[in-house]
Design a protein around this motif. Sequence first.
Motif, PDB file in Angstrom:
ATOM      1  N   MET A   1      76.246  15.989 -10.495  1.00 23.97           N
ATOM      2  CA  MET A   1      77.197  14.975 -10.025  1.00 23.97           C
ATOM      3  C   MET A   1      76.442  13.706  -9.621  1.00 23.97           C
ATOM      4  N   LEU A   2      76.911  12.589 -10.112  1.00 27.28           N
ATOM      5  CA  LEU A   2      76.263  11.316  -9.810  1.00 27.28           C
ATOM      6  C   LEU A   2      76.941  10.675  -8.608  1.00 27.28           C
ATOM      7  N   VAL A   3      76.153  10.447  -7.560  1.00 27.26           N
ATOM      8  CA  VAL A   3      76.680   9.861  -6.321  1.00 27.26           C
ATOM      9  C   VAL A   3      76.058   8.490  -6.125  1.00 27.26           C
ATOM     10  N   PRO A   4      76.848   7.417  -6.207  1.00 25.23           N
ATOM     11  CA  PRO A   4      76.278   6.072  -6.003  1.00 25.23           C
ATOM     12  C   PRO A   4      75.913   5.855  -4.542  1.00 25.23           C
ATOM     13  N   PRO A   5      74.950   4.974  -4.266  1.00 22.77           N
ATOM     14  CA  PRO A   5      74.577   4.672  -2.875  1.00 22.77           C
ATOM     15  C   PRO A   5      75.722   3.976  -2.139  1.00 22.77           C
ATOM     16  N   ASP A   6      75.614   3.931  -0.829  1.00 24.62           N
ATOM     17  CA  ASP A   6      76.608   3.237  -0.006  1.00 24.62           C
ATOM     18  C   ASP A   6      76.643   1.751  -0.380  1.00 24.62           C
ATOM     19  N   ASN A   7      77.860   1.230  -0.515  1.00 26.13           N
ATOM     20  CA  ASN A   7      78.063  -0.189  -0.835  1.00 26.13           C
ATOM     21  C   ASN A   7      77.377  -0.601  -2.128  1.00 26.13           C
ATOM     22  N   PHE A   8      77.285   0.333  -3.057  1.00 34.15           N
ATOM     23  CA  PHE A   8      76.685  -0.019  -4.346  1.00 34.15           C
ATOM     24  C   PHE A   8      77.652  -0.894  -5.136  1.00 34.15           C
ATOM     25  N   ALA A   9      77.105  -1.912  -5.826  1.00 33.41           N
ATOM     26  CA  ALA A   9      77.937  -2.774  -6.659  1.00 33.41           C
ATOM     27  C   ALA A   9      77.066  -3.501  -7.673  1.00 33.41           C
ATOM     28  N   PHE A  10      77.701  -3.869  -8.759  1.00 26.97           N
ATOM     29  CA  PHE A  10      77.078  -4.703  -9.786  1.00 26.97           C
ATOM     30  C   PHE A  10      77.191  -6.156  -9.345  1.00 26.97           C
ATOM     31  N   VAL A  11      76.082  -6.887  -9.327  1.00 31.22           N
ATOM     32  CA  VAL A  11      76.074  -8.286  -8.891  1.00 31.22           C
ATOM     33  C   VAL A  11      76.093  -9.214 -10.095  1.00 31.22           C
ATOM     34  N   GLU A  12      75.076  -9.115 -10.915  1.00 33.81           N
ATOM     35  CA  GLU A  12      74.972  -9.854 -12.167  1.00 33.81           C
ATOM     36  C   GLU A  12      74.251  -8.951 -13.158  1.00 33.81           C
ATOM     37  N   ASP A  13      74.204  -9.371 -14.392  1.00 37.12           N
ATOM     38  CA  ASP A  13      73.543  -8.566 -15.407  1.00 37.12           C
ATOM     39  C   ASP A  13      72.105  -8.256 -15.001  1.00 37.12           C
ATOM     40  N   GLY A  14      71.808  -6.961 -14.833  1.00 37.50           N
ATOM     41  CA  GLY A  14      70.465  -6.546 -14.439  1.00 37.50           C
ATOM     42  C   GLY A  14      70.184  -6.611 -12.960  1.00 37.50           C
ATOM     43  N   LEU A  15      71.198  -6.868 -12.139  1.00 43.24           N
ATOM     44  CA  LEU A  15      71.003  -6.965 -10.690  1.00 43.24           C
ATOM     45  C   LEU A  15      72.091  -6.168  -9.975  1.00 43.24           C
ATOM     46  N   TYR A  16      71.658  -5.254  -9.085  1.00 41.07           N
ATOM     47  CA  TYR A  16      72.574  -4.394  -8.345  1.00 41.07           C
ATOM     48  C   TYR A  16      72.281  -4.507  -6.853  1.00 41.07           C
ATOM     49  N   ARG A  17      73.229  -3.986  -6.050  1.00 38.89           N
ATOM     50  CA  ARG A  17      73.094  -4.050  -4.606  1.00 38.89           C
ATOM     51  C   ARG A  17      73.536  -2.724  -3.982  1.00 38.89           C
ATOM     52  N   CYS A  18      73.011  -2.439  -2.791  1.00 37.75           N
ATOM     53  CA  CYS A  18      73.490  -1.318  -1.988  1.00 37.75           C
ATOM     54  C   CYS A  18      72.953  -1.496  -0.575  1.00 37.75           C
ATOM     55  N   SER A  19      73.517  -0.761   0.364  1.00 35.43           N
ATOM     56  CA  SER A  19      73.104  -0.896   1.759  1.00 35.43           C
ATOM     57  C   SER A  19      72.017   0.096   2.151  1.00 35.43           C
ATOM     58  N   GLN A  20      71.982   1.265   1.508  1.00 39.50           N
ATOM     59  CA  GLN A  20      70.940   2.234   1.802  1.00 39.50           C
ATOM     60  C   GLN A  20      70.848   3.252   0.678  1.00 39.50           C
ATOM     61  N   LEU A  21      69.736   3.990   0.647  1.00 35.98           N
ATOM     62  CA  LEU A  21      69.509   5.000  -0.379  1.00 35.98           C
ATOM     63  C   LEU A  21      69.211   6.341   0.274  1.00 35.98           C
ATOM     64  N   ASP A  22      69.730   7.406  -0.347  1.00 40.76           N
ATOM     65  CA  ASP A  22      69.437   8.772   0.083  1.00 40.76           C
ATOM     66  C   ASP A  22      69.006   9.583  -1.126  1.00 40.76           C
ATOM     67  N   ALA A  23      68.470  10.760  -0.857  1.00 43.20           N
ATOM     68  CA  ALA A  23      67.986  11.618  -1.944  1.00 43.20           C
ATOM     69  C   ALA A  23      69.108  11.988  -2.912  1.00 43.20           C
ATOM     70  N   ILE A  24      70.337  12.107  -2.418  1.00 44.57           N
ATOM     71  CA  ILE A  24      71.458  12.489  -3.270  1.00 44.57           C
ATOM     72  C   ILE A  24      71.785  11.408  -4.300  1.00 44.57           C
ATOM     73  N   ASN A  25      71.296  10.188  -4.079  1.00 45.13           N
ATOM     74  CA  ASN A  25      71.580   9.085  -4.996  1.00 45.13           C
ATOM     75  C   ASN A  25      70.594   8.989  -6.154  1.00 45.13           C
ATOM     76  N   MET A  26      69.536   9.786  -6.143  1.00 49.33           N
ATOM     77  CA  MET A  26      68.499   9.644  -7.148  1.00 49.33           C
ATOM     78  C   MET A  26      68.988   9.878  -8.580  1.00 49.33           C
ATOM     79  N   PRO A  27      69.806  10.911  -8.864  1.00 48.82           N
ATOM     80  CA  PRO A  27      70.311  11.063 -10.247  1.00 48.82           C
ATOM     81  C   PRO A  27      71.115   9.856 -10.715  1.00 48.82           C
ATOM     82  N   PHE A  28      71.853   9.235  -9.815  1.00 47.43           N
ATOM     83  CA  PHE A  28      72.623   8.042 -10.173  1.00 47.43           C
ATOM     84  C   PHE A  28      71.688   6.894 -10.543  1.00 47.43           C
ATOM     85  N   LEU A  29      70.615   6.708  -9.774  1.00 50.28           N
ATOM     86  CA  LEU A  29      69.661   5.646 -10.055  1.00 50.28           C
ATOM     87  C   LEU A  29      68.949   5.872 -11.387  1.00 50.28           C
ATOM     88  N   GLU A  30      68.675   7.143 -11.716  1.00 50.00           N
ATOM     89  CA  GLU A  30      68.038   7.441 -12.992  1.00 50.00           C
ATOM     90  C   GLU A  30      68.931   7.034 -14.151  1.00 50.00           C
TER      91      GLU A  30
END
Length: 265
Positions: A1-30
Amino acid sequence: MLVPPDNFAFVEDGLYRCSQLDAINMPFLEALGLRTIVWLDEEKPPRPINQYMEDNHVRLCHLKESSSVPEEDESLQFQEWMVLKPSLVAETFRILLDYKTYHDCLLVDRSEVMIGLLRRIQRWSYSSISNEYRLFANTKANYAVENYLELVNIELVSSERLLDLEEEEEESEQFEEPKSVENELSMSPHLSVSSSPQIPKNLLKLVEMRRQKRKQRQERQTSVSGPGVSFYKPAGPVSVRVRLPREENLPMWFVDLRTRWEQEA
């Protein structure tokens, strides 16, 4: 299961944002295929995140205010309304806007403030900036931050133009314009107005060299500025100077925005 980080969002092409990262978010980042993480926190990333970056060859840019360089402009050091240090803002944007070196980038922590500043660069209206800030800040929304996003001004300086500014500052420190002949004569009791003043040859040489440098700077600025000259100028008093990467390293969304702005101006 892919879990995005808190407050994750697409900003512009190739640029993303989030407020914090946890171990559960690693598959999503991959799945995103990140190449760079900009970590705006005093604390280092936890071990699971460091392991993820090592395994996936992700570049870490750890920026913190405690290690940012002192402000060169003394007037910026005592402005309490500034939520982030100008040097930290400038260094962050140096990375975020360099798509050739720091592509596929995730901005972590304090992203609601930095993205608000990015929207200033993109010439968003303040109401749109504040609405986006409140959306991502949620219950942590702060009036001081909103005030900062309204008051701060960003001056974009191309790499070529910054070199010119540095040369001008260096010359102003090392060399002063010679006084006029009339002033020299009036200050010297032994010289007559009718006499021919003898100006040292080395001084004449310095003056000529400076004139040539000024001419070269003007020609270089005309050749490299092109579209985007007025786009780079801040809307009000300059508070933060951001050095842009080379033209070929700028993201396409920035170049397109600059072109549209110049066409409509």
